[in-house]
Design a protein around this motif. Structure first.
Motif, PDB file in Angstrom:
ATOM      1  N   SER A  87      -3.903   3.486  -0.585  1.00 22.80           N
ATOM      2  CA  SER A  87      -4.562   2.292  -1.123  1.00 22.80           C
ATOM      3  C   SER A  87      -4.402   2.215  -2.638  1.00 22.80           C
ATOM      4  O   SER A  87      -4.111   1.148  -3.203  1.00 22.80           O
ATOM      5  CB  SER A  87      -6.045   2.297  -0.741  1.00 22.80           C
ATOM      6  N   GLN A  88      -4.569   3.351  -3.325  1.00 25.95           N
ATOM      7  CA  GLN A  88      -4.415   3.378  -4.781  1.00 25.95           C
ATOM      8  C   GLN A  88      -2.970   3.082  -5.179  1.00 25.95           C
ATOM      9  O   GLN A  88      -2.716   2.362  -6.145  1.00 25.95           O
ATOM     10  CB  GLN A  88      -4.844   4.746  -5.328  1.00 25.95           C
ATOM     11  N   LEU A  89      -2.021   3.631  -4.421  1.00 22.73           N
ATOM     12  CA  LEU A  89      -0.615   3.384  -4.711  1.00 22.73           C
ATOM     13  C   LEU A  89      -0.268   1.917  -4.464  1.00 22.73           C
ATOM     14  O   LEU A  89       0.509   1.316  -5.205  1.00 22.73           O
ATOM     15  CB  LEU A  89       0.265   4.296  -3.850  1.00 22.73           C
ATOM     16  N   SER A  90      -0.873   1.345  -3.445  1.00 23.70           N
ATOM     17  CA  SER A  90      -0.672  -0.076  -3.157  1.00 23.70           C
ATOM     18  C   SER A  90      -1.161  -0.939  -4.314  1.00 23.70           C
ATOM     19  O   SER A  90      -0.486  -1.885  -4.738  1.00 23.70           O
ATOM     20  CB  SER A  90      -1.397  -0.463  -1.862  1.00 23.70           C
ATOM     21  N   ASP A  91      -2.330  -0.601  -4.851  1.00 23.25           N
ATOM     22  CA  ASP A  91      -2.873  -1.353  -5.991  1.00 23.25           C
ATOM     23  C   ASP A  91      -1.954  -1.253  -7.210  1.00 23.25           C
ATOM     24  O   ASP A  91      -1.798  -2.210  -7.963  1.00 23.25           O
ATOM     25  CB  ASP A  91      -4.268  -0.826  -6.364  1.00 23.25           C
ATOM     26  N   ALA A  92      -1.353  -0.069  -7.409  1.00 23.36           N
ATOM     27  CA  ALA A  92      -0.519   0.156  -8.593  1.00 23.36           C
ATOM     28  C   ALA A  92       0.853  -0.496  -8.485  1.00 23.36           C
ATOM     29  O   ALA A  92       1.460  -0.848  -9.493  1.00 23.36           O
ATOM     30  CB  ALA A  92      -0.357   1.658  -8.837  1.00 23.36           C
ATOM     31  N   SER A 133       0.597  -0.829   4.573  1.00 25.00           N
ATOM     32  CA  SER A 133       1.382  -0.625   5.796  1.00 25.00           C
ATOM     33  C   SER A 133       2.850  -0.346   5.465  1.00 25.00           C
ATOM     34  O   SER A 133       3.483   0.508   6.093  1.00 25.00           O
ATOM     35  CB  SER A 133       1.265  -1.843   6.722  1.00 25.00           C
ATOM     36  N   THR A 134       3.392  -1.046   4.459  1.00 20.98           N
ATOM     37  CA  THR A 134       4.785  -0.800   4.056  1.00 20.98           C
ATOM     38  C   THR A 134       4.936   0.601   3.475  1.00 20.98           C
ATOM     39  O   THR A 134       5.890   1.320   3.788  1.00 20.98           O
ATOM     40  CB  THR A 134       5.245  -1.848   3.028  1.00 20.98           C
ATOM     41  N   LEU A 135       3.987   1.012   2.621  1.00 20.34           N
ATOM     42  CA  LEU A 135       4.029   2.359   2.047  1.00 20.34           C
ATOM     43  C   LEU A 135       3.964   3.422   3.136  1.00 20.34           C
ATOM     44  O   LEU A 135       4.706   4.413   3.106  1.00 20.34           O
ATOM     45  CB  LEU A 135       2.872   2.545   1.058  1.00 20.34           C
ATOM     46  N   SER A 136       3.081   3.194   4.113  1.00 14.97           N
ATOM     47  CA  SER A 136       2.931   4.155   5.205  1.00 14.97           C
ATOM     48  C   SER A 136       4.218   4.252   6.016  1.00 14.97           C
ATOM     49  O   SER A 136       4.664   5.352   6.381  1.00 14.97           O
ATOM     50  CB  SER A 136       1.771   3.726   6.112  1.00 14.97           C
ATOM     51  N   ARG A 137       4.864   3.117   6.268  1.00 16.80           N
ATOM     52  CA  ARG A 137       6.115   3.112   7.028  1.00 16.80           C
ATOM     53  C   ARG A 137       7.255   3.749   6.238  1.00 16.80           C
ATOM     54  O   ARG A 137       8.113   4.420   6.804  1.00 16.80           O
ATOM     55  CB  ARG A 137       6.463   1.678   7.447  1.00 16.80           C
ATOM     56  N   LEU A 138       7.257   3.560   4.921  1.00 19.59           N
ATOM     57  CA  LEU A 138       8.258   4.223   4.076  1.00 19.59           C
ATOM     58  C   LEU A 138       8.106   5.738   4.136  1.00 19.59           C
ATOM     59  O   LEU A 138       9.081   6.478   4.289  1.00 19.59           O
ATOM     60  CB  LEU A 138       8.133   3.749   2.617  1.00 19.59           C
ATOM     61  N   LEU A 189       9.996   0.169  -8.018  1.00 10.96           N
ATOM     62  CA  LEU A 189       8.543   0.105  -8.223  1.00 10.96           C
ATOM     63  C   LEU A 189       7.908   1.487  -8.086  1.00 10.96           C
ATOM     64  O   LEU A 189       7.074   1.887  -8.900  1.00 10.96           O
ATOM     65  CB  LEU A 189       7.913  -0.859  -7.206  1.00 10.96           C
ATOM     66  N   LEU A 190       8.303   2.222  -7.060  1.00 10.83           N
ATOM     67  CA  LEU A 190       7.714   3.538  -6.804  1.00 10.83           C
ATOM     68  C   LEU A 190       8.138   4.556  -7.857  1.00 10.83           C
ATOM     69  O   LEU A 190       7.327   5.383  -8.289  1.00 10.83           O
ATOM     70  CB  LEU A 190       8.096   4.018  -5.404  1.00 10.83           C
ATOM     71  N   ALA A 191       9.384   4.493  -8.298  1.00  9.88           N
ATOM     72  CA  ALA A 191       9.851   5.411  -9.344  1.00  9.88           C
ATOM     73  C   ALA A 191       9.059   5.189 -10.632  1.00  9.88           C
ATOM     74  O   ALA A 191       8.701   6.153 -11.323  1.00  9.88           O
ATOM     75  CB  ALA A 191      11.347   5.215  -9.590  1.00  9.88           C
ATOM     76  N   ARG A 192       8.770   3.928 -10.941  1.00 14.95           N
ATOM     77  CA  ARG A 192       8.016   3.628 -12.171  1.00 14.95           C
ATOM     78  C   ARG A 192       6.593   4.170 -12.080  1.00 14.95           C
ATOM     79  O   ARG A 192       6.094   4.804 -13.012  1.00 14.95           O
ATOM     80  CB  ARG A 192       7.986   2.113 -12.408  1.00 14.95           C
ATOM     81  N   VAL A 193       5.945   3.961 -10.942  1.00 14.82           N
ATOM     82  CA  VAL A 193       4.556   4.422 -10.784  1.00 14.82           C
ATOM     83  C   VAL A 193       4.476   5.949 -10.751  1.00 14.82           C
ATOM     84  O   VAL A 193       3.581   6.549 -11.341  1.00 14.82           O
ATOM     85  CB  VAL A 193       3.934   3.812  -9.514  1.00 14.82           C
ATOM     86  N   HIS A 194       5.434   6.589 -10.081  1.00 10.45           N
ATOM     87  CA  HIS A 194       5.435   8.053 -10.002  1.00 10.45           C
ATOM     88  C   HIS A 194       5.993   8.700 -11.268  1.00 10.45           C
ATOM     89  O   HIS A 194       5.957   9.918 -11.405  1.00 10.45           O
ATOM     90  CB  HIS A 194       6.241   8.521  -8.793  1.00 10.45           C
TER      91      HIS A 194
END
Length: 200
Positions: free
Chosen positions: A31-36, A42-47, A61-66
């Protein structure tokens, strides 16, 4: 299947576990990653589970947040260099240095906790996993359930991370610890042989 295509599929299949390991390393929920990121839970979970192949847009998007380079997130096929390029992470005033690079399974980290960190009241946390730690230098305060322990260099602790726990540094010098963490609850099996024992 052509070898190049098979290799590409292998790289893509490894992205999901790597994304999950990075998120857990940061202590973030879906949920926190989704907000960021703006990516649905659901997409994050499937990834993370490998049910969805990552697109370039999602990976950026994920590389930037991580806060990792895109090539590290993808982890292109190894070039034969076994060295791990250390990339420290700052978290809650401490420095965490990942010592392993493969996602999933047991992960190794070096933690450097400055004096008086973290500030304020200890914040106990719980999460999936099993942890083993070894104090390299300094004095580590470990709050674990009802236990309040001070560990000194050479001392080891291991525990189920479902038990509320917190690390802090009560001393005047930085604390350095080596930790092994199994996100699925794997235990690190440590074998020690007395120096006097003959080798088989």
């Amino acid at each position: 299947m052509p070898e190049d295509l098979s290799q590409l599929n292998g790289v893509l299949d490894a992205v999901g576990p790597r994304l999950k390991a990075l998120r857990r390393q940061r202590g973030a929920t879906l949920s926190q990653l989704s907000d960021a990121t703006g990516i649905s839970v659901s997409t994050l979970s499937r990834l993370e589970s490998g049910q969805r192949k990552p697109t370039l847009e999602l990976m950026l998007l994920l590389a930037r947040v991580h806060q990792v380079p895109l090539d590290e997130l993808v982890d292109a096929p190894a070039t034969g260099d076994p060295r791990v390029h250390l990339k420290p992470i700052e978290r809650f005033g401490s420095t965490i240095v990942p010592l392993t690079r493969r996602p999933g399974g047991i992960q190794a980290f070096k933690h450097v906790i400055p004096p008086g960190s973290p500030a304020g009241e200890p914040r106990l946390q719980t999460h999936e996993g099993y942890e083993w730690l070894y104090v390299l230098s300094g004095r580590l305060r470990l709050l674990l359930g009802e236990h309040d322990l001070i560990l000194t260099p050479g001392e080891v602790a291991e525990f189920d991370t479902h038990v509320p726990h917190c690390f802090s540094n009560p001393g005047p010098q930085p604390v350095e610890i080596l930790s092994l963490f199994g996100p699925q609850g794997e235990r690190a099996h440590v074998r020690a042989r007395p120096a006097s024992d003959p080798q088989p």
